[in-house]
Design an enzyme around this catalytic site. Sequence first.
Site, PDB file in Angstrom:
ATOM      1  N   ASP A 269      12.818   2.910   3.972  1.00 48.71           N
ATOM      2  CA  ASP A 269      13.546   2.794   2.827  1.00 48.71           C
ATOM      3  C   ASP A 269      14.583   3.405   2.894  1.00 48.71           C
ATOM      4  O   ASP A 269      15.669   3.192   2.174  1.00 48.71           O
ATOM      5  CB  ASP A 269      12.447   2.768   1.616  1.00 48.71           C
ATOM      6  CG  ASP A 269      11.642   4.223   1.616  1.00 48.71           C
ATOM      7  OD1 ASP A 269      11.519   4.832   2.652  1.00 48.71           O
ATOM      8  OD2 ASP A 269      11.088   4.404   0.665  1.00 48.71           O
TER       9      ASP A 269
ATOM     10  N   ASP B 139      -2.677  -3.541   7.866  1.00 50.88           N
ATOM     11  CA  ASP B 139      -2.810  -2.664   9.073  1.00 50.88           C
ATOM     12  C   ASP B 139      -3.854  -1.771   8.554  1.00 50.88           C
ATOM     13  O   ASP B 139      -4.713  -1.917   7.913  1.00 50.88           O
ATOM     14  CB  ASP B 139      -1.371  -1.563   8.858  1.00 50.88           C
ATOM     15  CG  ASP B 139      -1.110  -0.697  10.010  1.00 50.88           C
ATOM     16  OD1 ASP B 139      -1.975  -0.889  11.183  1.00 50.88           O
ATOM     17  OD2 ASP B 139      -0.175   0.106   9.869  1.00 50.88           O
TER      18      ASP B 139
ATOM     19  N   SER C   4       2.920   8.678  -0.466  1.00 49.15           N
ATOM     20  CA  SER C   4       3.742   9.603  -1.187  1.00 49.15           C
ATOM     21  C   SER C   4       2.967  10.614  -2.135  1.00 49.15           C
ATOM     22  O   SER C   4       3.722  11.468  -2.790  1.00 49.15           O
ATOM     23  CB  SER C   4       4.706   8.793  -2.097  1.00 49.15           C
ATOM     24  OG  SER C   4       4.092   8.174  -2.950  1.00 49.15           O
TER      25      SER C   4
ATOM     26  N   ARG D 268      -6.267  -0.400   0.667  1.00 45.60           N
ATOM     27  CA  ARG D 268      -6.878  -0.661  -0.897  1.00 45.60           C
ATOM     28  C   ARG D 268      -7.612  -1.677  -1.156  1.00 45.60           C
ATOM     29  O   ARG D 268      -7.074  -2.844  -1.280  1.00 45.60           O
ATOM     30  CB  ARG D 268      -5.436  -0.649  -1.737  1.00 45.60           C
ATOM     31  CG  ARG D 268      -4.883   0.843  -1.795  1.00 45.60           C
ATOM     32  CD  ARG D 268      -3.557   0.576  -2.579  1.00 45.60           C
ATOM     33  NE  ARG D 268      -2.892   1.834  -2.974  1.00 45.60           N
ATOM     34  CZ  ARG D 268      -1.622   2.181  -2.632  1.00 45.60           C
ATOM     35  NH1 ARG D 268      -0.950   0.960  -1.834  1.00 45.60           N
ATOM     36  NH2 ARG D 268      -1.128   3.051  -2.706  1.00 45.60           N
TER      37      ARG D 268
ATOM     38  N   ASP E 183       0.773  -3.881  -1.718  1.00 44.64           N
ATOM     39  CA  ASP E 183      -0.321  -4.076  -2.176  1.00 44.64           C
ATOM     40  C   ASP E 183      -0.822  -3.444  -3.559  1.00 44.64           C
ATOM     41  O   ASP E 183      -1.956  -3.452  -4.016  1.00 44.64           O
ATOM     42  CB  ASP E 183      -1.631  -3.690  -1.003  1.00 44.64           C
ATOM     43  CG  ASP E 183      -1.593  -2.401  -0.931  1.00 44.64           C
ATOM     44  OD1 ASP E 183      -0.635  -1.551  -1.386  1.00 44.64           O
ATOM     45  OD2 ASP E 183      -2.421  -1.920  -0.078  1.00 44.64           O
ATOM     46  N   ASP E 184       0.044  -2.519  -4.156  1.00 47.36           N
ATOM     47  CA  ASP E 184      -0.280  -1.910  -5.333  1.00 47.36           C
ATOM     48  C   ASP E 184       0.975  -2.399  -6.353  1.00 47.36           C
ATOM     49  O   ASP E 184       1.137  -1.523  -7.407  1.00 47.36           O
ATOM     50  CB  ASP E 184      -0.144  -0.336  -5.262  1.00 47.36           C
ATOM     51  CG  ASP E 184       1.317  -0.173  -4.751  1.00 47.36           C
ATOM     52  OD1 ASP E 184       2.103  -0.915  -4.358  1.00 47.36           O
ATOM     53  OD2 ASP E 184       1.758   1.255  -4.585  1.00 47.36           O
TER      54      ASP E 184
ATOM     55  N   HIS F 116       4.528  -1.004  11.043  1.00 43.14           N
ATOM     56  CA  HIS F 116       3.710  -2.150  10.425  1.00 43.14           C
ATOM     57  C   HIS F 116       4.953  -3.096   9.883  1.00 43.14           C
ATOM     58  O   HIS F 116       4.802  -4.449  10.153  1.00 43.14           O
ATOM     59  CB  HIS F 116       2.742  -1.912   9.212  1.00 43.14           C
ATOM     60  CG  HIS F 116       1.962  -3.050   8.508  1.00 43.14           C
ATOM     61  ND1 HIS F 116       1.529  -2.848   7.234  1.00 43.14           N
ATOM     62  CD2 HIS F 116       1.902  -4.146   9.191  1.00 43.14           C
ATOM     63  CE1 HIS F 116       0.929  -3.916   7.023  1.00 43.14           C
ATOM     64  NE2 HIS F 116       1.220  -4.727   8.051  1.00 43.14           N
TER      65      HIS F 116
END
Length: 449
Positions: free
Chosen positions: A293, A147, A324, A120, A214-215, A193
């Site tokens: 998770d 990654d 997702s 991203r 990163d989002d 990762h």
Amino acid sequence: MRLVQQFLIVLFVSVWIIVTYMVFWRPDNPARSHANEDPLYAEFTEKLNLLEKSVDRQSDTYQKLIAKLLVLLESRAEPAEGETTTSKADEVREISLVTEDDSPPFTGPIIPVIVFACNRISISNCLDNLIQYRPNKKQFPIIVSQDCDDEPTRNVIHSYKDQVSPISQPDQSDIVVPPKDKKFKGYYKIARHYGWALNTVFSRGYDYVIIVEDDLNVAPDFYEYFLATYPLLKNDSSLWCVSAWNDNGKVGLIDEGAASLLYRTDFFPGLGWMLTKELWGELSVKWPKAFWDDWIRHPEQRKERSCIRPEISRTRTFGKVGVSNGLFFEKHLKYIKLSEQYVLFTKINMTYLLRPNYDATFLKHVYECPVVTYDELRRGIIVTKDPVRIQYNTKDQYKKTTKMLGLMDDFKSGVPRTGYHGIVSFFYNNQRVYLAPNRNWKGYDLSWS
């Protein structure tokens, strides 16, 4: 002590320069009053004023450093019989905390922020935010772990130069997954990762790490929040994470006037969270190949431990597209409220969140609240404006009620999102409401998933 002596010499020379400047070169020095008649004096004075302000700031910094150094020297005095000595490595590390070039002195641990990146280029939104609100570059180093080996994203990361420390996941080999999980290969790469990056960063000697994707955007008091809560992780073995995220933190479901309000939760929230080196040592030896998770929410990992989470989220995701495929984004995530207030969490006594204190007050408070129905709540016919309770007894009752209220209705290993002892706290029509099981609650049912 040699390093301390060298540091004292540098401080002495610097202070001498400052004193010389203040005596002979200040604009208000009588010896230079005749310069007012010089037509170039105005321009010179403006530049000199800027220099003076810089010197004043530096002088203040040196005074603080000297005070800290005196404390440090006292702590390096010969130990009394039976006392332990401080190692040379500890001495160097402690001095490094007070000799920063571009960051103010600080107290507390160094807590790196790991930003997990892939492909991203919008990671710049996340990094801009983290850097903007970071109070101290040395206390909160930002480590970007990439990654995917995506060059445009790598270029964005490296454009931040010394503001961040990039690391790259070296294993870019393909991952063989079971046929039934072919479409979930991305989750396998993410787990690989995470395992590599956390091993790498914790091996550098840190005691705590904050994980950010990163989002994510962060709130102005993001760092203040974690500074205030890390002692809870240190002192309460019934806690295993601090999260900046409220799964039900949508506008209309939170008390926007309660920005300082924090909770314990049995549900692992993620999305901007802190863990300890000890916990990673426990998890790393059995780290999963995928879906980390959900795995971390299993009873075998959670071991009845809880996390801290806020009433109003200190992170917000802008990543609609990802592995997702936007799951929950349109329905829930894009409506999460990001706190805009700056709460001085470090000035608040956080001991109310320790389990003995919390359980004695929170659970008693919840079960003293009057029971109401969703219909009464929706119609606004409840007499009191004090907190109320809606009771549920079955999985179907819970899911039906949460859907009507706009709460997230799913369970992970039997635990509802944000739940603590099965209790979900939220705001509705300007009233605190607890969706709670009956008083005789016996624990989470794994079949409720």
